[in-house]
Design a protein around this motif. Structure first.
Motif, PDB file in Angstrom:
ATOM      1  N   ILE A  90      51.610  47.930  25.328  1.00 54.96           N
ATOM      2  CA  ILE A  90      52.213  46.694  25.789  1.00 54.96           C
ATOM      3  C   ILE A  90      51.800  46.449  27.230  1.00 54.96           C
ATOM      4  O   ILE A  90      51.604  45.332  27.653  1.00 54.96           O
ATOM      5  N   GLY A  91      51.596  47.522  27.967  1.00 53.07           N
ATOM      6  CA  GLY A  91      51.321  47.413  29.377  1.00 53.07           C
ATOM      7  C   GLY A  91      49.866  47.224  29.698  1.00 53.07           C
ATOM      8  O   GLY A  91      49.268  46.195  29.434  1.00 53.07           O
ATOM      9  N   ALA A  92      49.314  48.336  30.220  1.00 53.04           N
ATOM     10  CA  ALA A  92      48.202  48.042  31.136  1.00 53.04           C
ATOM     11  C   ALA A  92      46.831  47.746  30.497  1.00 53.04           C
ATOM     12  O   ALA A  92      46.273  46.687  30.741  1.00 53.04           O
ATOM     13  N   LEU A  93      46.243  48.631  29.779  1.00 57.29           N
ATOM     14  CA  LEU A  93      44.769  48.536  29.689  1.00 57.29           C
ATOM     15  C   LEU A  93      44.247  47.316  28.970  1.00 57.29           C
ATOM     16  O   LEU A  93      43.296  46.679  29.416  1.00 57.29           O
ATOM     17  N   TYR A  94      44.867  46.927  27.884  1.00 56.68           N
ATOM     18  CA  TYR A  94      44.386  45.722  27.231  1.00 56.68           C
ATOM     19  C   TYR A  94      44.553  44.548  28.165  1.00 56.68           C
ATOM     20  O   TYR A  94      43.669  43.705  28.315  1.00 56.68           O
ATOM     21  N   ARG A  95      45.690  44.538  28.813  1.00 55.75           N
ATOM     22  CA  ARG A  95      45.925  43.439  29.741  1.00 55.75           C
ATOM     23  C   ARG A  95      44.972  43.478  30.914  1.00 55.75           C
ATOM     24  O   ARG A  95      44.534  42.438  31.387  1.00 55.75           O
ATOM     25  N   PHE A  96      44.690  44.686  31.347  1.00 56.72           N
ATOM     26  CA  PHE A  96      43.731  44.804  32.440  1.00 56.72           C
ATOM     27  C   PHE A  96      42.411  44.180  32.070  1.00 56.72           C
ATOM     28  O   PHE A  96      41.816  43.421  32.828  1.00 56.72           O
ATOM     29  N   LEU A  97      41.961  44.533  30.883  1.00 57.62           N
ATOM     30  CA  LEU A  97      40.684  43.986  30.450  1.00 57.62           C
ATOM     31  C   LEU A  97      40.723  42.474  30.394  1.00 57.62           C
ATOM     32  O   LEU A  97      39.815  41.784  30.858  1.00 57.62           O
ATOM     33  N   LEU A  98      41.799  41.981  29.856  1.00 55.72           N
ATOM     34  CA  LEU A  98      41.912  40.543  29.721  1.00 55.72           C
ATOM     35  C   LEU A  98      41.981  39.865  31.084  1.00 55.72           C
ATOM     36  O   LEU A  98      41.347  38.847  31.330  1.00 55.72           O
ATOM     37  N   MET A  99      42.739  40.471  31.958  1.00 55.05           N
ATOM     38  CA  MET A  99      42.847  39.919  33.306  1.00 55.05           C
ATOM     39  C   MET A  99      41.516  39.946  34.024  1.00 55.05           C
ATOM     40  O   MET A  99      41.149  39.005  34.729  1.00 55.05           O
ATOM     41  N   ASP A 100      40.801  41.019  33.789  1.00 56.45           N
ATOM     42  CA  ASP A 100      39.484  41.129  34.414  1.00 56.45           C
ATOM     43  C   ASP A 100      38.594  39.994  33.958  1.00 56.45           C
ATOM     44  O   ASP A 100      37.893  39.358  34.757  1.00 56.45           O
ATOM     45  N   PHE A 101      38.649  39.728  32.684  1.00 54.76           N
ATOM     46  CA  PHE A 101      37.842  38.651  32.144  1.00 54.76           C
ATOM     47  C   PHE A 101      38.262  37.310  32.727  1.00 54.76           C
ATOM     48  O   PHE A 101      37.448  36.488  33.149  1.00 54.76           O
ATOM     49  N   ILE A 102      39.576  37.099  32.792  1.00 50.59           N
ATOM     50  CA  ILE A 102      40.051  35.824  33.322  1.00 50.59           C
ATOM     51  C   ILE A 102      39.659  35.665  34.783  1.00 50.59           C
ATOM     52  O   ILE A 102      39.235  34.585  35.216  1.00 50.59           O
ATOM     53  N   MET A 146      37.106  36.977  36.183  1.00 52.05           N
ATOM     54  CA  MET A 146      35.661  36.697  36.275  1.00 52.05           C
ATOM     55  C   MET A 146      35.400  35.234  36.020  1.00 52.05           C
ATOM     56  O   MET A 146      34.564  34.608  36.684  1.00 52.05           O
ATOM     57  N   LEU A 147      36.134  34.675  35.070  1.00 54.41           N
ATOM     58  CA  LEU A 147      35.986  33.249  34.800  1.00 54.41           C
ATOM     59  C   LEU A 147      36.329  32.420  36.041  1.00 54.41           C
ATOM     60  O   LEU A 147      35.578  31.544  36.459  1.00 54.41           O
ATOM     61  N   LEU A 148      37.481  32.756  36.609  1.00 52.37           N
ATOM     62  CA  LEU A 148      37.924  32.007  37.779  1.00 52.37           C
ATOM     63  C   LEU A 148      36.941  32.166  38.928  1.00 52.37           C
ATOM     64  O   LEU A 148      36.644  31.226  39.653  1.00 52.37           O
ATOM     65  N   ASP A 149      36.463  33.391  39.044  1.00 51.98           N
ATOM     66  CA  ASP A 149      35.526  33.692  40.125  1.00 51.98           C
ATOM     67  C   ASP A 149      34.266  32.865  39.992  1.00 51.98           C
ATOM     68  O   ASP A 149      33.761  32.298  40.960  1.00 51.98           O
ATOM     69  N   THR A 150      33.757  32.830  38.757  1.00 54.39           N
ATOM     70  CA  THR A 150      32.555  32.039  38.537  1.00 54.39           C
ATOM     71  C   THR A 150      32.813  30.594  38.857  1.00 54.39           C
ATOM     72  O   THR A 150      32.013  29.930  39.511  1.00 54.39           O
ATOM     73  N   PHE A 151      33.972  30.133  38.417  1.00 51.09           N
ATOM     74  CA  PHE A 151      34.272  28.743  38.630  1.00 51.09           C
ATOM     75  C   PHE A 151      34.406  28.434  40.115  1.00 51.09           C
ATOM     76  O   PHE A 151      33.723  27.571  40.648  1.00 51.09           O
ATOM     77  N   PHE A 152      35.290  29.166  40.769  1.00 53.78           N
ATOM     78  CA  PHE A 152      35.513  28.872  42.180  1.00 53.78           C
ATOM     79  C   PHE A 152      34.344  29.327  43.035  1.00 53.78           C
ATOM     80  O   PHE A 152      33.834  28.586  43.851  1.00 53.78           O
ATOM     81  N   GLY A 153      33.960  30.589  42.846  1.00 52.73           N
ATOM     82  CA  GLY A 153      32.943  31.157  43.732  1.00 52.73           C
ATOM     83  C   GLY A 153      31.636  30.406  43.659  1.00 52.73           C
ATOM     84  O   GLY A 153      31.007  30.144  44.666  1.00 52.73           O
ATOM     85  N   GLU A 154      31.228  30.070  42.457  1.00 54.51           N
ATOM     86  CA  GLU A 154      29.894  29.506  42.372  1.00 54.51           C
ATOM     87  C   GLU A 154      29.897  27.997  42.239  1.00 54.51           C
ATOM     88  O   GLU A 154      29.245  27.295  43.016  1.00 54.51           O
ATOM     89  N   PHE A 155      30.652  27.476  41.318  1.00 55.33           N
ATOM     90  CA  PHE A 155      30.574  26.049  41.086  1.00 55.33           C
ATOM     91  C   PHE A 155      31.167  25.268  42.253  1.00 55.33           C
ATOM     92  O   PHE A 155      30.503  24.437  42.878  1.00 55.33           O
ATOM     93  N   LEU A 156      32.434  25.560  42.554  1.00 58.40           N
ATOM     94  CA  LEU A 156      33.086  24.791  43.607  1.00 58.40           C
ATOM     95  C   LEU A 156      32.448  25.035  44.955  1.00 58.40           C
ATOM     96  O   LEU A 156      32.351  24.140  45.779  1.00 58.40           O
ATOM     97  N   TRP A 157      31.979  26.263  45.157  1.00 62.45           N
ATOM     98  CA  TRP A 157      31.354  26.558  46.446  1.00 62.45           C
ATOM     99  C   TRP A 157      30.083  25.754  46.605  1.00 62.45           C
ATOM    100  O   TRP A 157      29.758  25.276  47.685  1.00 62.45           O
TER     101      TRP A 157
END
Lengths: 629, 225
Positions: free
Chosen positions: A297-309, A311-322
């Protein structure tokens, strides 16, 4: 230095390849009118290991200078030397002889050598086909003369078939590469640094596929196919969306988590599959109620998912918006650069999470695979839209090694240590999972041995052997000791190779300096000659005579070195001074590490002794010594 | 006009594999593309494809040396730059990733030798730099810059000081350039100077050239310019 280098190269060019190079270069030389070509006939270094040379095992720089090329007159391709080619009968005859010699020399080589030589010749394909046909016809003639016994003929066919199979397997493997086109595009547009990131991503994908296949086939599929009934006293929530994010609810009793896998014998009644459920401590999972709660219920699956999310946000903000920001607000000319380091670290982080979690969640590699596939296309699109190639060069091969090392050492080792610790000490849960009721996971193996012994009375020694071998710490110490010895041995080998690399680099640098020195000397000689001789007129004949004198000096140097190397063997008969000069060159090149002035004096004395030996080049060596002084 | 989709016979295929640097898939792909080019030729089945048709290939269309490439690899008697299938394979083999440095430098020299006299003199070098810097006036070098650049190049490369670069001088210079060589080179000040010359060349054409490099969808081979 020329002499020493050519001497060295001649010492180890005793292979048949030399014959090919010689006859090929002779053939070419015969057709050239320009005497400039003579300087280009430097001896060649073979690509494979040279004999008689101590440090050439890891020779990084290959000095290969081919003679200038003239084509066979039958080809209509424009030739390099526009002077035209001899087509009279006498020249043709001679050329045929040279060609014969070339074919003979090609024939003497082994198959792979011949293929390599033919490929590297800058001739047109039709001429290469002719050459190859001639060589093969000759080979067939010589072969058909001997009567091959039937068993060696069979061996011959088998070898041919194996080779065909091996080549087709290699070409199949190379065609199998995933995303080859996309990687070429990315590499071509953005450089090899960014390409190394995407190659690293693909490598991680393959790791995960492999892990998924292993765990999936051995663990997931049998359990999925024949699953024993569990008490269904836990209600399943029906909100789908939230579950994907949190991994709770429906997922908690699915294949994704350890709780699904049980230790009970399967309903199908196969005893072997029942035992296989209890064994395989390596792919089973230990289960502890608080721990499983933490992990599922806790960490690792969520960690993976959060990591993916993220990365998505990072790509969006870091690269596109920048990019938008930098172009509109900051008014910069160029798009931002793809940050390779940050992205690689994120990949490694995600992979570490997957490795940590695979102990408790066997399908985590599958999740990671999906995530990596998504990531590849997302990054590719973002790259095309937002980024531009980096201005700084990026050494891709070393970077790939660094990525893999980073992946291995902190990430994989750490995950492996955590998993091993968990398997060893944590007490598995009593209520679910394949290790119910055991003290720790390794107990499963012990129990299996015991049950095997109980089932089959011949194997009574098995549990006691298991007790002595696996549980006794001495065994572990011994195996760890052997492992450490192997590591030490390999580290010493690496150390030695590093020393050799340093020596070779020094050697390369020195050879480079010598080359530089010689070239500047040559340039000075030419400058002086041009000032002395009359000005260059557009007349071809005038140019010719001018270069004639030039080439003569060069032939002098060339034959100088050539006779020197040749005469090493029969130097003793000729003159003692020649052997003298040989040792001179030896010390010459050793001391050239120190100063160049030293080299001057050495060369001076060297040619001096040489004038005593060679009568022909008397007057020319005079000018030679002059220039060196 | 229906395409004569002739298959490449197996023995020819293995022969081509042995004699060129191409893999089996690449040779088959080349055969397919060449057959398509042949089909578009009006007239009977001819073994040569004219230069105009070859230049319609996307890999060559925006290459500044496309005409020279066709001339260099053509074995036609009429010297019209038409390519047979084997010439086409030669072209692809010379530009493939696994081709040796000697082959690449040899063909590069012949491509850059615009007047086919066997040496790169000042006029050849000028044409070379102009091809690299582009068509429009604002990316071309001025006469003064050109003169300076050519004298720099000749100073670096011309060993026998005859005002031209011949094949061995060219190969010597190329062997020190980081773009051609795969292994680490010699750290010497001469090489650094060579770097600066080549870098000056590259900076001269700026972003326009980069934008012109098309995506190598079909082969993935970079045709060097």
């Amino acid at each position: 230095v020329i002499q020493f280098m050519s001497l060295l190269s001649h010492l180890h060019t005793k292979s048949d390849e030399d014959g090919v190079h010689d006859s090929f270069s002779q053939l070419i030389q015969e057709q050239c009118h320009d005497l400039h070509d003579v300087i280009e006939m430097t001896p060649l270094d073979p690509e494979e290991e040279s004999r008689g040379q101590i440090l050439t095992r890891n020779r990084p720089l290959r000095q290969e200078s081919r003679p200038s090329i003239q084509h066979f007159p039958r080809s209509a391709r424009p030739s390099i030397r526009g002077y035209g080619v001899e087509t009279d009968a006498a020249g043709f005859e001679e050329e045929e002889n040279k060609r014969e010699r070339l074919v003979n020399n090609l024939q003497n080589l082994s198959d792979s050598d011949r293929v390599r030589m033919l490929r590297a010749m800058p001739l047109s394909l039709s001429e290469k086909k002719e050459l190859r046909m001639l060589v093969l016809n000759k080979a067939e003639h010589s072969v058909s003369q001997n009567q091959i016994p039937c068993c060696s003929q069979l061996k011959y066919y088998i070898i041919i078939a194996l080779r065909h199979g091996w080549y087709s397997w290699l070409s199949f493997l190379s065609s199998l590469q995933l995303w080859q086109t996309a990687l070429k595009c990315v590499g071509g547009r953005f450089g090899t640094g960014v390409l190394s990131y995407f190659i690293f991503l693909r490598t991680l994908l393959f790791f995960n596929v492999f892990m998924f296949l292993v765990t999936g086939l051995l663990l997931v599929v049998p359990q999925a196919i024949a699953h024993p009934d569990l008490d269904q006293n836990i209600t399943v929530r029906s909100t789908w969306g939230l579950e994907v994010l949190t991994g709770a609810g429906y997922f908690s009793h699915s294949l994704l988590y350890y709780g699904y896998y049980s230790n009970k014998p399967l309903q199908t009644g196969h005893s072997c599959s029942a035992s296989s459920n209890k064994t395989s401590s390596s792919c089973g999972l230990s289960y502890n109620m608080p721990l499983i709660y933490f992990f599922t219920i806790g960490a690792l699956y969520r960690f993976l998912l959060m990591d993916f999310i993220f990365m998505l946000l990072d790509t969006f903000f870091g690269e596109f918006l920048w990019r938008v920001f930098s172009q509109k607000a900051l008014k910069r000319e160029r798009k931002p650069v793809f940050d390779i380091a940050r992205n690689v670290l994120e990949l490694i982080y995600g992979q570490t999470l997957a490795w940590l979690g695979v102990l408790f969640s066997p399908l985590l590699p599958a999740v990671q695979i999906i995530k990596l596939l998504f990531l590849f296309y997302m990054k590719k699109v973002s790259l095309k839209m937002n980024c531009q190639a980096s201005g700084k060069p990026w050494r891709a091969c070393q970077m790939t090694t660094i990525f893999i090392t980073l992946l291995c050492f902190p990430a994989f080792l750490g995950a492996a240590v955590c998993v091993t610790y968990t398997m060893w000490t944590i007490k598995p849960s009593a209520s679910c999972g394949p290790f119910q009721g055991l003290k720790n996971m390794f107990q499963a193996g012990k129990r299996w041995f015991q049950e095997l012994a109980a089932a089959n009375p011949d194997l009574h020694w098995l549990p006691s052997a298991h007790a002595y071998l696996v549980e006794n710490p001495l065994f572990l110490f011994l195996s760890a000791g052997i492992f450490l010895i192997v590591i030490y041995f390999h580290s010493q080998v690496v150390d030695g190779q590093r020393k050799i690399i340093e020596l070779l680099q020094e050697q390369i640098e020195n050879e480079g300096e010598d080359k530089k020195f010689l070239i500047t000397r040559l340039q000075h000689i030419h400058e002086r000659k041009r000032r002395v001789t009359p000005r260059r007129v557009k007349e071809a004949s005038e140019v010719h005579t001018h270069t004639l004198t030039h080439a003569y000096t060069y032939t002098h140097i060339h034959t100088h070195s050539h006779t020197h190397t040749h005469s090493l063997i029969y130097t003793h008969t000729h003159t003692h001074t020649l052997t003298h000069t040989h040792t001179h060159t030896h010390t010459h090149t050793h001391t050239h590490l120190h100063t160049h002035i030293h080299a001057h004096t050495h060369a001076h004395t060297h040619t001096h002794t040489h004038t005593r030996a060679l009568t022909r080049a008397h007057t020319l060596t005079h000018s030679h010594t002059h220039s060196l002084m | 006009m229906g395409g004569t989709s002739s298959k490449l016979p197996k023995d020819l295929l293995s022969e081509y594999q042995e004699l060129t640097f191409l893999t089996k898939q690449e040779i088959l792909m080349a055969h397919k593309i060449f057959s398509e080019l042949q089909d578009r030729e009006n007239g009977p089945y001819s073994s040569r494809v004219s230069m105009e048709k070859v230049l319609t290939l996307p890999e060559l269309k925006s290459n500044p040396f496309r005409k020279r490439i066709c001339h260099v690899f053509s074995t036609s008697d009429m010297k019209d730059g038409s390519l047979s299938f084997e010439d086409f394979l030669d072209l692809l083999s010379a530009f493939s990733d696994s081709a040796t440095l000697e082959i690449k430098s040899h063909y590069a020299f012949r491509i850059f030798d615009f007047d086919d006299d066997g040496t790169l003199d000042a006029r050849d070098l000028e044409k070379l730099v102009n091809s690299l810097t582009g068509e429009t006036d604002d990316t071309r070098l001025t006469a003064e810059e050109m003169r300076q650049l050519i004298s720099n190049i000749l100073e670096e490369s011309d060993i026998d000081k005859d005002g031209t670069v011949n094949l061995s001088e060219f190969q010597h210079v190329i062997s020190r350039s980081p773009d051609f060589v795969r292994s680490p080179g010699i750290h010497s000040p001469v090489r650094r100077q060579q770097h600066s010359v080549f870098r000056a060349q590259r900076q001269a054409h700026g972003t326009q050239f980069r934008a012109e490099r098309t995506e190598k969808r079909r082969f993935g081979h970079d045709v060097p310019s």
